[in-house]
Design an enzyme around this catalytic site. Structure first.
Site, short mmCIF file in Angstrom:
data_model
loop_
_atom_site.label_atom_id
_atom_site.label_comp_id
_atom_site.label_asym_id
_atom_site.label_seq_id
_atom_site.Cartn_x
_atom_site.Cartn_y
_atom_site.Cartn_z
N ASP A 11 0.99 -1.29 -0.34
CA ASP A 11 -0.58 0.17 -0.06
C ASP A 11 1.16 1.15 -0.26
OD1 ASP A 11 -2.46 -1.70 0.50
OD2 ASP A 11 -2.93 -1.21 2.28
N ASP A 130 -13.67 -6.83 -4.28
CA ASP A 130 -14.48 -6.91 -3.26
C ASP A 130 -15.06 -7.76 -2.51
OD1 ASP A 130 -11.94 -5.55 -2.65
OD2 ASP A 130 -12.01 -3.61 -2.30
#
Lengths: 252, 204
Positions: A11, A130
């Site tokens: 990230d 997701d």
């Protein structure tokens, strides 16, 4: 035959790796380029950068990170996060990214998938999904914004849709398994992998070495992605591969 | 100096950096003088066979590449660049290739995943200076078309994807790799290094 892939995910916010990374011997543990090179040396098959910058400047910085990374590593890498237009894809691919990950933008405008595939080739377009189990439906629902917003889309229908739009790969994150370290969501992964003929990267839940074998053998995934366990050195990519090789799974 | 032939197809940054990391100066070149004076040349490429040949013809770089090959200095085609070395390609109808290696480029046909994308294992089929000191291992492929050399002796390495797939080809000073050596980890870099050694330049 193709080897199963192990993929660490980083990230990145405003050009820096966030979510504590616990590597020793790094000059700068927040430097995405140096971390990427480390994972390359450790045998990662690919890398995923998720840009979580909220600002325009942050995303501009990401292009520079991509350029430097492309010059340092010898494996393919995907960049995702905040990509809403074909121009964004072009900028990142030109800078040296091999694949582009899109999530929310694909749901908002599915033509982005087909346009990207037509312009750059399907192999460049990774659709990130997701998914979370919806007990009322008895199947999985697609979420956006890190699992906060339900879309009303059925995950198994959405994967078919993005495949027909020209997606080259699916990065499937289970919101139910993510962060639990109890293993990948095998039912979800298998349902999706069996539904499409493009490769599926399973994400969310990896906590033990065995979990990778499970997601390949039972989940029918083509690749397994993890962040924390690799960043915190709970296991190395080499250890995961050794375990898989010992169980007869082809790895690089 | 190593010339990377720039004819407007694809991102050349990664391959250029990879060459530099191996200790050789690399330049992107689209003019005859620079290319012909290089110690080795690389023909890269991603995209469609027909478009690539069109670009090469429009820029006159098809002739320059053929002249370079005839000069005896090492030439390496990568991915689509390897496919272009052959006589013809059938992507979007038949197209003439550079004709440096006899053979054709055909689409994968079958009920398996196309493109062939990911890490697959090389099998060395012949002795080659490219394999000096190396063991067979995995390299990174992304392609929907594959080359069928007419002559077995030009097929240096294959990989297995529901059939034998051409991975490395070579004839005299002309070489081609279907995978991306610059994206293929250590083995890819070593194969690239062995090719660069043929340029006769010591590593910097």
């Amino acid at each position: 035959m193709l080897a199963k892939r192990i993929i660490p995910c980083l990230d990145v916010k405003d050009g820096r790796v966030v979510k504590g990374v616990n590597f020793v011997n790094l000059r700068d543990a927040g430097d995405p380029v140096e971390l990427a090179a480390t994972y390359d040396r450790e045998g990662a098959d690919e890398l995923v950068f998720l840009d979580i910058s909220a600002s325009h400047e942050g995303r501009a910085t990401m292009v520079e990170v991509v350029r430097q990374t492309a010059g340092e590593i010898t494996i393919p890498f995907t960049v995702g996060g905040g990509i809403g237009h074909v121009d964004d894809m072009k900028r990142l691919l030109r800078a040296g990214a091999d694949k582009i990950g899109i999530n929310t933008a694909a749901i908002r405008s599915p033509e982005l998938v087909s346009e990207g595939a037509r312009k750059f080739g399907s192999q460049c377009i990774v659709v990130a999904i997701d998914a979370k189990f919806n007990p009322e439906w008895g199947e999985w629902e697609v979420y956006t914004h890190g699992g906060r917003n339900a879309t009303g889309l059925k995950a198994l229908e959405w994967v078919k849709r993005v495949e027909s739009l020209g997606a080259g790969e699916i990065l499937l994150t289970s919101m139910d398994a993510d962060g639990t370290k109890d293993g990948f969501d095998l039912k979800l992964t298998r349902a999706v992998s069996d539904m499409v003929s493009i490769p599926v990267i399973a994400s969310g839940g990896a906590g033990k070495i065995d979990h990778f074998y499970d997601v390949f053998e039972q989940g029918h995934a083509d690749a397994g992605l993890a962040a924390t366990i690799f960043h915190y050195k709970e296991m190395t990519i080499g250890e995961v591969k050794e375990d898989l090789r010992g169980k007869g799974v082809e790895v690089r | 100096m190593i010339a990377i032939i720039d004819y407007g197809m694809g991102n050349l940054h990664s391959v250029s950096k990879a060459i530099e990391r191996l200790g050789y100066p690399a330049v992107l070149a689209s003019d005859e003088e620079t290319i012909m004076s290089a110690d080795a040349a690389i023909l890269p490429g991603v995209g469609a066979f027909g478009d690539a040949m069109q670009n090469l013809r429009d820029t006159g770089l098809d002739e320059v590449t053929r002249r370079y090959a005839a000069s005896g200095k090492p030439l390496l085609g990568i991915c689509l660049g390897m496919q272009l070395l052959f006589t013809s390609g059938e992507e979007h109808g038949a197209n003439a290739g550079l004709g440096l290696l006899p053979g054709s480029v055909v689409r994968f046909e079958g009920s398996y995943k196309i493109p062939h994308m990911g890490w697959n294992k090389l099998e060395f089929r012949q002795k080659s200076p490219l394999f000096e000191g190396l063991a067979e291992g995995h390299v990174y492929f992304v392609h929907s078309f594959h080359a069928r050399p007419e002559r077995d002796e030009h097929l240096l390495a294959t990989t297995d994807y529901y059939q034998h797939v051409t991975a490395i080809v070579g004839r005299d000073n002309i070489y081609g790799m279907q995978f991306h050596p610059e994206k293929s980890g250590e083995l890819g870099m070593q194969l690239l290094a062995n090719f660069l050694k043929l340029s006769g330049r010591p590593e910097a």
